[in-house]
Design a protein around this motif. Structure first.
Motif, PDB file in Angstrom:
ATOM      1  N   PHE A 392      16.039 -41.335  25.389  1.00 29.77           N
ATOM      2  CA  PHE A 392      16.295 -42.746  25.711  1.00 29.77           C
ATOM      3  C   PHE A 392      15.239 -43.600  25.033  1.00 29.77           C
ATOM      4  O   PHE A 392      14.059 -43.232  24.970  1.00 29.77           O
ATOM      5  N   ARG A 393      15.666 -44.731  24.494  1.00 27.99           N
ATOM      6  CA  ARG A 393      14.709 -45.626  23.830  1.00 27.99           C
ATOM      7  C   ARG A 393      15.066 -47.071  24.153  1.00 27.99           C
ATOM      8  O   ARG A 393      16.238 -47.459  24.114  1.00 27.99           O
ATOM      9  N   THR A 394      14.038 -47.841  24.442  1.00 24.30           N
ATOM     10  CA  THR A 394      14.200 -49.286  24.615  1.00 24.30           C
ATOM     11  C   THR A 394      13.783 -49.957  23.317  1.00 24.30           C
ATOM     12  O   THR A 394      12.610 -49.958  22.953  1.00 24.30           O
ATOM     13  N   ALA A 395      14.758 -50.483  22.584  1.00 24.43           N
ATOM     14  CA  ALA A 395      14.477 -51.100  21.285  1.00 24.43           C
ATOM     15  C   ALA A 395      14.140 -52.571  21.475  1.00 24.43           C
ATOM     16  O   ALA A 395      14.963 -53.345  21.969  1.00 24.43           O
ATOM     17  N   VAL A 396      12.919 -52.943  21.105  1.00 28.46           N
ATOM     18  CA  VAL A 396      12.483 -54.341  21.121  1.00 28.46           C
ATOM     19  C   VAL A 396      12.400 -54.794  19.668  1.00 28.46           C
ATOM     20  O   VAL A 396      11.518 -54.356  18.919  1.00 28.46           O
ATOM     21  N   THR A 397      13.336 -55.639  19.248  1.00 30.48           N
ATOM     22  CA  THR A 397      13.473 -56.001  17.836  1.00 30.48           C
ATOM     23  C   THR A 397      13.125 -57.464  17.610  1.00 30.48           C
ATOM     24  O   THR A 397      13.754 -58.345  18.210  1.00 30.48           O
TER      25      THR A 397
END
Length: 554
Positions: A392-397
């Protein structure tokens, strides 16, 4: 939280009143018993489409009423109700009712006050969070991921929003001033020419009325000249009527003492002389007032023509010409003083931008740090849920400047990879139905203390799993429900055993009439239902014993 659900004439449900409490409530029953009908009925009060097919056969209408109670009305709900001008007294339950007619159409009410279905949908997100096999909202929808991460991070979003509003206001003021000066500069030569014309004309407020009155008087005098001259001839000279009256009065005065009647005649003649003298004086004054001077009349008419022509040119009244001059001077002053104003506005906008950037960058740092913590928290939940191969990854772009806004400079999205070496992708595109529900559960556990709807519902989150995985799901559902309210539609005895309230949904038939009913089970009823879930059609002693062990184990 949801405290009561009353259903009338919805599909197979004739009349049903259910009371709910806090903690974990489980709903079980055989396949096809009608669990989906309960969720459809709840969906009506949450603003779902009013399908006339939900109305029980042979009935005119169906209705659903849900009661929600809170220690204090949540801010989001209070805001929605306030904007809709709906009154809910402190401590009063929130009653939502929806009626659906068999021939189409529906009506919705909040505390007996009519509302739209759209308002119910606004409230729904604050009241009930529903997760199921085909969840396309809630945690799956990327639009809500940034807010979830911000709550997890306890980030200062309000400060960023205030800084954004301040910067936007400063930019709008600067852009408006620049546009105004540009427009004024384009018209500068025309303004100067118009102002020079009006300055030479020197219009005065009230001048038009005065000139019009003077012109009217002169025009009257021109018409009355012959009459006035004839009247003046009657009064002037030694042979005039007034001179003869005065001569008669002098002669009568010498003999008035000879007889009383002569005295009275003298008195009457004196009055006549006085009245005639006053008439003469008024005639002279009228002649002066109505004196006709052709040159003066020409000057007045020329002035009136010039003033009215100027008023037409500037599309205003003559009396408004002085104000027009002031506006022109103000516009010219703005052009001349505009550079100083622009400079001040540019400085204010730059300062506001710097403040926004600083706050937004700090928010981005908070999000990145919190994303790592959230990823670790979710990772710790995956293996017990038979998702040990998933990541699982939380992508902050970071976003380009044109996409910055009151929530900062970043886009946030939850991504997963279900197989080793596979690329990360959005939840809904990668996970199967069962995996998706378990991912959502892992996320909910990781985000458990970070707010959300008052009531959370999981619909068959345990489908396709059993044994230790089902036990892990039940344990996490119970943990999520602690201090709140969670309802789970389940086929798993391990999950059902975790419930603090257990509702059994059953379907029965009498002739051609089929009904769905829901019963809140007591201790013995729970044992029997969990034993049925363990053994199938025939409940065996071994199944009852296993049910007891499950119930004792929680």
């Amino acid at each position: 939280m949801l405290t009561r659900l009353s259903i009338r004439n919805v599909v197979l449900i004739e009349a049903l009143d259910l009371d709910f409490a806090g903690g974990l409530g489980v709903l079980t029953g055989e396949t096809g018993a009608g669990k989906s009908i309960l969720l459809d009925a709840l969906g009506l009060v949450l603003g779902a489409r009013a399908d006339s097919g939900l109305v029980r056969a042979g009935e005119d209408q169906a209705s659903v009423t849900a009661s929600f109670e809170f220690g204090a009305l949540p801010h989001g709900i209070a805001t929605i109700l306030g904007e809709a001008e709906l009154d809910v007294e402190p401590g009063e339950p929130l009653l939502i009712k929806r009626r659906v007619k068999a021939d189409g159409g529906s009506k919705a009410f909040v505390n007996d006050q009519p509302v739209s279905a759209a308002l119910l949908r606004e409230l729904a997100g604050h009241l009930v969070e529903l997760h199921g096999q085909h969840d396309d909202r809630g945690l799956v929808n990327p639009r809500g991921h940034r807010a979830l991460l911000d709550r997890f991070a306890r980030a200062d979003v309000a400060g960023v929003e205030a800084a954004w509003d301040k910067w936007r206001t400063a930019r709008e003021a600067l852009d408006g001033a620049r546009a105004a000066i540009a427009r004024a500069a384009e018209d500068r030569d025309l303004l100067l020419a118009h102002l020079a014309e009006l300055t030479a004309l020197e219009p005065q407020e009230g001048e038009e009325e005065q000139l019009a009155e003077a012109r009217a008087a002169m025009q009257k005098g021109e018409k009355l000249t012959d009459d006035l001259e004839a009247l003046r001839a009657l009064w002037a000279g030694s042979d005039s009527a007034l001179a003869n009256l005065r001569g008669a009065a002098r002669r009568l005065d010498r003999i008035a003492g000879e007889h009383p009647m002569l005295g009275e005649a003298l008195a009457a003649l004196d009055r006549a002389v006085i009245e005639a003298s006053e008439a003469e004086e008024k005639l002279e004054r009228a002649a002066e007032a109505l004196a006709h001077d052709p040159a003066a009349l020409d000057r007045i008419e020329t002035r009136l023509f010039d003033l009215r022509a100027a008023a037409r040119k500037h599309q205003c009244q003559v009396d408004d010409l002085p104000a027009k001059m002031r506006d022109m001077r103000t516009a010219l002053d703005a052009i001349e003083g505009g550079e100083a104003e622009i400079s001040a506005l540019e400085q204010a906008a730059a300062a506001a931008e710097a403040e926004y950037r600083a706050r937004a960058e700090a928010l981005s740092a908070q999000r990145s740090e919190a994303a790592g913590r959230l990823d670790a928290a979710v990772a710790g939940e995956l293996a017990p849920l038979k998702l040990d191969a998933a990541r699982f990854r939380t992508a902050v772009t970071p976003q380009p400047e044109e996409r910055w806004g009151p929530s900062g400079m970043d886009a946030v999205e939850f991504l997963i990879s279900t197989n080793p070496g596979a690329d990360f992708a959005p939840l809904a595109k990668i996970a199967s139905g069962g995996e998706l529900s378990r991912f959502i559960l892992a996320l909910k556990v990781a985000l458990a203390e970070e707010g959300g709807a008052a009531t959370v519902i999981f619909d068959e989150i345990d489908r396709g799993v059993g044994g230790a995985v089902a036990s892990a799901i039940g344990e996490r559902l119970a943990r999520l429900a602690d201090g709140g309210q969670l309802l789970a539609v389940t086929h798993s005895p391990q999950v059902a055993a975790r419930g603090s309230q257990h509702y059994m949904i059953a379907k029965s038939s009498e002739g051609t009439v089929t009904r769905t009913s829901v019963q809140l089970l007591d201790v013995s009823g729970r044992q029997e239902e969990i034993a049925r879930m363990l053994s199938g059609a025939e409940v065996t002693p071994e199944a009852r014993a296993q049910a007891d062990r499950l119930l004792e184990g929680v």
